[in-house]
Design an enzyme around this catalytic site. Structure first.
Site, PDB file in Angstrom:
ATOM      1  N   GLU A 287      30.944  65.713  33.535  1.00  0.00           N
ATOM      2  CA  GLU A 287      30.966  65.141  32.192  1.00  0.00           C
ATOM      3  C   GLU A 287      29.554  64.806  31.696  1.00  0.00           C
ATOM      4  O   GLU A 287      29.311  64.721  30.495  1.00  0.00           O
ATOM      5  CB  GLU A 287      31.840  63.867  32.188  1.00  0.00           C
ATOM      6  CG  GLU A 287      32.570  63.644  30.882  1.00  0.00           C
ATOM      7  CD  GLU A 287      33.654  62.580  30.990  1.00  0.00           C
ATOM      8  OE1 GLU A 287      34.826  62.928  30.850  1.00  0.00           O
ATOM      9  OE2 GLU A 287      33.322  61.399  31.193  1.00  0.00           O
ATOM     10  N   HIS A 308      39.697  76.959  56.143  1.00  0.00           N
ATOM     11  CA  HIS A 308      40.829  77.865  56.374  1.00  0.00           C
ATOM     12  C   HIS A 308      41.481  78.290  55.066  1.00  0.00           C
ATOM     13  O   HIS A 308      42.575  78.838  55.074  1.00  0.00           O
ATOM     14  CB  HIS A 308      41.842  77.186  57.307  1.00  0.00           C
ATOM     15  CG  HIS A 308      41.254  76.910  58.650  1.00  0.00           C
ATOM     16  ND1 HIS A 308      41.492  77.682  59.768  1.00  0.00           N
ATOM     17  CD2 HIS A 308      40.374  75.945  59.054  1.00  0.00           C
ATOM     18  CE1 HIS A 308      40.802  77.210  60.788  1.00  0.00           C
ATOM     19  NE2 HIS A 308      40.115  76.149  60.383  1.00  0.00           N
ATOM     20  N   LYS A 422      41.786  65.930  22.573  1.00  0.00           N
ATOM     21  CA  LYS A 422      42.460  64.729  22.045  1.00  0.00           C
ATOM     22  C   LYS A 422      42.944  64.982  20.621  1.00  0.00           C
ATOM     23  O   LYS A 422      44.080  64.662  20.274  1.00  0.00           O
ATOM     24  CB  LYS A 422      41.512  63.522  22.043  1.00  0.00           C
ATOM     25  CG  LYS A 422      41.219  62.965  23.416  1.00  0.00           C
ATOM     26  CD  LYS A 422      40.432  61.669  23.288  1.00  0.00           C
ATOM     27  CE  LYS A 422      39.894  61.217  24.625  1.00  0.00           C
ATOM     28  NZ  LYS A 422      38.936  60.136  24.515  1.00  0.00           N
TER      29      LYS A 422
HETATM   30  O1  PA5 Z   1      33.169  58.613  31.471  1.00  0.00           O
HETATM   31  C1  PA5 Z   1      33.820  58.406  30.464  1.00  0.00           C
HETATM   32  O2  PA5 Z   1      33.323  57.820  29.485  1.00  0.00           O
HETATM   33  C2  PA5 Z   1      35.273  58.807  30.354  1.00  0.00           C
HETATM   34  O3  PA5 Z   1      35.709  59.448  31.487  1.00  0.00           O
HETATM   35  C3  PA5 Z   1      36.150  57.588  30.122  1.00  0.00           C
HETATM   36  O4  PA5 Z   1      35.988  56.712  31.192  1.00  0.00           O
HETATM   37  C4  PA5 Z   1      37.620  57.965  30.004  1.00  0.00           C
HETATM   38  O5  PA5 Z   1      37.781  58.911  28.992  1.00  0.00           O
HETATM   39  C5  PA5 Z   1      38.467  56.748  29.705  1.00  0.00           C
HETATM   40  O6  PA5 Z   1      38.020  56.096  28.565  1.00  0.00           O
HETATM   41  P1  PA5 Z   1      38.431  54.605  28.225  1.00  0.00           P
HETATM   42  O7  PA5 Z   1      37.920  53.726  29.304  1.00  0.00           O
HETATM   43  O8  PA5 Z   1      37.804  54.328  26.904  1.00  0.00           O
HETATM   44  O9  PA5 Z   1      39.957  54.565  28.168  1.00  0.00           O
END
Ligand code: PA5
Length: 445
Positions: A287, A308, A422
């Site tokens: 990410e 394996h 989303k």
């Molecule tokens: O690293 C990030 O920002 C994302 O993975 C968020 O943690 C994830 O989308 C969850 O978001 P939130 O904590 O706003 O529900």
């Protein structure tokens, strides 16, 4: 003092043709400087950098108060969150929990996770479990608006209110969210839940050292003070503007390999308890770096199990992979291979040897085989699987990820690409405001 982490990048050098290590070192040191001085992209999200050294005893006390309160009568804690709001605590809890703990005398509440998927069978099984066990809930969402955890929380909350009544339900719910904004903060204020705040300048995947990670980890009976001490020790080491800085060395090696068309980084572990640490690492790097059509693809394997299954590909498939191998110097438990008179399985040559010795020999053998097969290798080793060393390891990865992202030229602290799915999901679910887009999408299904 035992080093917190040993890094060996020597098996990267033979694979570098287009550039040299020193060129990348220079870039990585400049990237580190930007991080330390807060002059790079996304610099309003650098709050994670000093969380370990700046932690206040008051936070440990607030967490301990909840642990003690729930210890009396809570059998099941449902931790609700997704992405960075669950993977850090899940990684640490899995790494430090007894793999067969469910067969041992019960110590403290069982920690389970929800809101990290929207699968009906998972949720209905959770509802069944909550009927049988005295339940509490930690709901975590920085934005306070993420759909998956919001759905899970609606169901868990309804169960708690119906089963225990409003007053008692409040004692059983803790919310961790933005200090001011979002539906979860509003709900927590209106209902009077106990809350913790996630600092504005700490993004989800960098939040394991905030209450997001610390509360669930503490509820699982793990010593969070030690976790933070390990992280603080690594914070100091990785602030050093030197090519010896392990976070710099890791960033250098992986960026140099990426420039050599090695597009996939495999995190290799030899310890099944580290499965979710790999998941956390995949999110952190995936990410943070996967942007502008660039970035290493982070993948993970657990050896010797996956030798394996994936071993063939790694040894002999397309040569676009390198391995980052994480090992642990000494096991916590002890098991030795016994001698038998018959030796009908032919294993007496191993009699008296520790299982860990066999695991290590498998790791050494695999390293050499894969290097010979054209797979570069970065080697990481921590002394033991303890809260202290895991705290150091997680901080090391976070710091290295920040450096790596800057070397790559992206903002390692945003994740705009996550919004595309989303929007489509909202449109297909007919969320108010998304109707027109929904009609267009349905024509394409
Ligand atoms: O690293 C990030 O920002 C994302 O993975 C968020 O943690 C994830 O989308 C969850 O978001 P939130 O904590 O706003 O529900």
């Amino acid at each position: 003092m035992i080093p917190l982490l040993h890094i060996d990048t020597s098996a990267v050098l033979p694979f570098l043709k287009a550039s040299t290590f020193s060129q990348w070192e220079e870039k990585a040191l400049q990237a580190l400087q930007k991080l330390e001085q807060g002059t790079g992209k996304g610099s309003d999200f650098l709050g994670w950098m000093h969380l370990p050294s700046a932690v206040q005893p008051k936070l440990f006390q607030q967490i301990e108060d909840i642990r003690r309160d729930w210890e009396r009568d809570i059998e099941l804690v449902v931790v609700i969150g997704i992405g960075g709001s669950y993977l850090g605590s899940k990684a640490i809890i899995e790494a430090l929990s007894h793999p067969f703990g469910h067969l041992l005398p019960k110590k403290g509440p069982q920690i389970v996770f929800a809101g990290q998927n929207i699968e009906e069978d998972y949720i209905s099984s959770l509802m069944e479990a909550m009927e049988r066990a005295s339940t509490a809930c930690v709901v975590i969402s920085k934005s306070g608006t993420t759909t998956e955890p919001a759905i899970a929380f609606r169901l868990v909350k309804q169960h708690l209110y119906e089963r225990y009544g409003a007053e008692e339900a409040k004692r059983r719910i803790v919310a961790i969210t933005d200090p001011e904004k979002g539906a979860l903060r509003k709900m927590a204020t209106n209902q009077g839940y106990r809350t913790f705040s996630i600092p504005h300048d700490v993004g989800g995947r960098y939040s394991v050292f905030t209450p997001v990670g610390l509360l669930p980890i503490a509820l699982a009976g793990i010593r969070i003070e030690e976790l933070m001490q390990g992280a603080a020790a690594m914070e100091e080491i990785t602030a050093e503007e030197s090519p010896k800085n392990p976070a710099v060395q890791y960033a250098v090696a992986r960026n140099a390999l990426y420039a050599e068309e090695k597009k996939i980084e495999l995190l290799v572990t030899y310890h099944p308890g580290l499965f979710f640490l790999t998941e956390w690492w995949k999110q952190l790097f995936g990410e943070s770096e996967g942007k502008e059509h660039k970035g290493l693809f982070p993948a993970g394997v657990s050896f010797t199990t996956d030798l394996h299954s994936m071993g063939q590909y790694i040894q002999d498939g397309e040569r676009h992979v390198f391995e980052t191998v994480l090992t642990i110097e000494k096991p916590v438990g002890k098991a030795t291979i016994p001698h038998t008179e018959q030796d009908d399985d032919g294993l007496n040559y191993l009699a008296g040897k520790r299982i860990d010795y066999c695991n290590k020999m498998a790791a050494f053998g695999t390293r050499l085989a894969h290097i010979d097969g054209g797979v570069p290798n970065i080697s990481l080793q921590i002394p033991r699987l303890t809260p202290f060393y895991l705290g150091a390891l997680l901080y090391f990865f976070q710091k290295s990820c920040g450096i790596s992202g800057y070397v790559l030229g992206v903002n390692p602290f945003d994740q705009e690409g996550v919004e595309a799915y989303k929007k489509n999901m909202f449109a297909l679910l007919n969320k108010p405001g998304f109707e027109a887009q929904g009609d267009l999408l349905r024509k394409r299904l």
